[in-house]
Design a protein around this motif. Sequence first.
Motif, PDB file in Angstrom:
ATOM      1  N   TYR A   9       0.843  -1.186   0.000  1.00 40.66           N
ATOM      2  CA  TYR A   9       0.000   0.000   0.000  1.00 40.66           C
ATOM      3  C   TYR A   9       0.880   1.238   0.000  1.00 40.66           C
ATOM      4  CZ  TYR A   9      -3.330  -3.383   1.951  1.00 40.66           C
ATOM      5  OH  TYR A   9      -4.115  -4.486   2.176  1.00 40.66           O
ATOM      6  N   GLU A  10       0.274   2.361  -0.380  1.00 41.96           N
ATOM      7  CA  GLU A  10       0.916   3.665  -0.259  1.00 41.96           C
ATOM      8  C   GLU A  10      -0.095   4.640   0.308  1.00 41.96           C
ATOM      9  OE1 GLU A  10       2.384   5.188  -3.967  1.00 41.96           O
ATOM     10  OE2 GLU A  10       4.042   3.767  -4.034  1.00 41.96           O
ATOM     11  N   ILE A  11       0.401   5.531   1.121  1.00 44.79           N
ATOM     12  CA  ILE A  11      -0.377   6.695   1.523  1.00 44.79           C
ATOM     13  C   ILE A  11       0.402   7.878   0.975  1.00 44.79           C
ATOM     14  CG2 ILE A  11      -1.259   8.068   3.434  1.00 44.79           C
ATOM     15  CD1 ILE A  11      -1.388   5.487   5.099  1.00 44.79           C
ATOM     16  N   ARG A  12      -0.277   8.687   0.161  1.00 44.88           N
ATOM     17  CA  ARG A  12       0.405   9.789  -0.534  1.00 44.88           C
ATOM     18  C   ARG A  12      -0.585  10.922  -0.753  1.00 44.88           C
ATOM     19  NH1 ARG A  12       0.444   6.602  -6.350  1.00 44.88           N
ATOM     20  NH2 ARG A  12      -1.752   7.021  -6.786  1.00 44.88           N
ATOM     21  N   THR A  23       7.800  15.878   8.292  1.00 49.09           N
ATOM     22  CA  THR A  23       8.045  14.509   8.754  1.00 49.09           C
ATOM     23  C   THR A  23       7.551  14.303  10.175  1.00 49.09           C
ATOM     24  OG1 THR A  23       9.940  14.316   7.287  1.00 49.09           O
ATOM     25  CG2 THR A  23       9.839  12.779   9.129  1.00 49.09           C
ATOM     26  N   ASN A  24       7.876  15.224  11.066  1.00 43.85           N
ATOM     27  CA  ASN A  24       7.482  15.056  12.473  1.00 43.85           C
ATOM     28  C   ASN A  24       5.980  14.966  12.651  1.00 43.85           C
ATOM     29  OD1 ASN A  24      10.093  14.885  13.429  1.00 43.85           O
ATOM     30  ND2 ASN A  24      10.253  17.083  13.782  1.00 43.85           N
ATOM     31  N   ASP A  25       5.216  15.680  11.840  1.00 44.30           N
ATOM     32  CA  ASP A  25       3.756  15.616  11.929  1.00 44.30           C
ATOM     33  C   ASP A  25       3.247  14.227  11.548  1.00 44.30           C
ATOM     34  OD1 ASP A  25       3.814  18.277  12.675  1.00 44.30           O
ATOM     35  OD2 ASP A  25       3.112  19.022  10.721  1.00 44.30           O
ATOM     36  N   VAL A  26       3.819  13.659  10.502  1.00 48.42           N
ATOM     37  CA  VAL A  26       3.414  12.324  10.051  1.00 48.42           C
ATOM     38  C   VAL A  26       3.837  11.271  11.072  1.00 48.42           C
ATOM     39  CG1 VAL A  26       3.698  10.581   8.245  1.00 48.42           C
ATOM     40  CG2 VAL A  26       3.446  12.999   7.630  1.00 48.42           C
ATOM     41  N   ASP A  54       5.103  -3.463   7.919  1.00 51.31           N
ATOM     42  CA  ASP A  54       6.337  -2.694   7.810  1.00 51.31           C
ATOM     43  C   ASP A  54       6.004  -1.377   7.117  1.00 51.31           C
ATOM     44  OD1 ASP A  54       9.392  -2.713   8.005  1.00 51.31           O
ATOM     45  OD2 ASP A  54       9.058  -2.226   5.887  1.00 51.31           O
ATOM     46  N   ILE A  55       6.397  -0.266   7.742  1.00 56.39           N
ATOM     47  CA  ILE A  55       6.048   1.055   7.219  1.00 56.39           C
ATOM     48  C   ILE A  55       7.292   1.927   7.184  1.00 56.39           C
ATOM     49  CG2 ILE A  55       4.708   3.159   7.633  1.00 56.39           C
ATOM     50  CD1 ILE A  55       2.591   1.428   8.982  1.00 56.39           C
ATOM     51  N   VAL A  56       7.516   2.607   6.064  1.00 64.60           N
ATOM     52  CA  VAL A  56       8.574   3.610   5.964  1.00 64.60           C
ATOM     53  C   VAL A  56       7.958   4.914   5.495  1.00 64.60           C
ATOM     54  CG1 VAL A  56      10.511   2.026   5.609  1.00 64.60           C
ATOM     55  CG2 VAL A  56       9.257   2.867   3.646  1.00 64.60           C
ATOM     56  N   VAL A  57       8.441   5.988   6.088  1.00 66.47           N
ATOM     57  CA  VAL A  57       7.973   7.343   5.791  1.00 66.47           C
ATOM     58  C   VAL A  57       9.133   8.038   5.086  1.00 66.47           C
ATOM     59  CG1 VAL A  57       7.142   9.490   6.816  1.00 66.47           C
ATOM     60  CG2 VAL A  57       6.535   7.291   7.857  1.00 66.47           C
ATOM     61  N   VAL A  58       8.953   8.400   3.817  1.00 67.75           N
ATOM     62  CA  VAL A  58      10.085   8.876   3.026  1.00 67.75           C
ATOM     63  C   VAL A  58       9.768  10.132   2.225  1.00 67.75           C
ATOM     64  CG1 VAL A  58      11.114   6.580   2.790  1.00 67.75           C
ATOM     65  CG2 VAL A  58       9.510   7.369   1.075  1.00 67.75           C
ATOM     66  N   ASN A  59      10.839  10.776   1.825  1.00 66.23           N
ATOM     67  CA  ASN A  59      10.765  11.857   0.850  1.00 66.23           C
ATOM     68  C   ASN A  59      11.261  11.234  -0.453  1.00 66.23           C
ATOM     69  OD1 ASN A  59      10.303  14.461  -0.048  1.00 66.23           O
ATOM     70  ND2 ASN A  59      12.418  15.049   0.255  1.00 66.23           N
ATOM     71  N   LEU A  78       5.556  10.365   0.941  1.00 71.11           N
ATOM     72  CA  LEU A  78       5.123   8.982   0.736  1.00 71.11           C
ATOM     73  C   LEU A  78       5.245   8.189   2.028  1.00 71.11           C
ATOM     74  CD1 LEU A  78       4.471   6.437  -1.046  1.00 71.11           C
ATOM     75  CD2 LEU A  78       6.929   6.320  -1.503  1.00 71.11           C
ATOM     76  N   ILE A  79       4.213   7.407   2.302  1.00 70.31           N
ATOM     77  CA  ILE A  79       4.276   6.382   3.344  1.00 70.31           C
ATOM     78  C   ILE A  79       4.106   5.061   2.601  1.00 70.31           C
ATOM     79  CG2 ILE A  79       3.259   5.463   5.447  1.00 70.31           C
ATOM     80  CD1 ILE A  79       2.075   8.272   5.945  1.00 70.31           C
TER      81      ILE A  79
END
Length: 127
Positions: A9-12, A23-26, A54-59, A78-79
């Motif tokens: 999945y993606e959250i965008r 980033t800190n808000d997410v 498994d989740i990564v929060v990225v630019n 992107l998450i």
Amino acid sequence: MWSPFYWYYEIRGNETYSQRLLTNDVLEVLENTGKLQRRGNQQFCNIDDFPWIDIVVVNSDNGNYGSLEDLNSEWVNLIAIAGSKSNPGNEILYINLLTEIAQKINWELISEADDDGNENIVLVGNH
């Protein structure tokens, strides 16, 4: 990407990844779900009582990422999420959690691919 073993999945913010959030808000939203624990700077996994995730929060650059810079950024667009298909009944648990996250940050939740070959299926639109 389709896999017989994982749901992806993606959250965008949108399909061009042009919307960014601090980033800190997410990270705060993810930390407050009650179902995730932090395992890295911008990485999360499930707590013991929740199915493997498994989740990564990225630019990212158009949805692509892989360098250390992507995981140490002030902004994210992107998450990325992977969840195990070992128990098909867990999919609803993933979708409920990810819907909650997407709605809190006003981004869309998509399934990267389904078992029928469809790609980028919008499960929750942004408002």
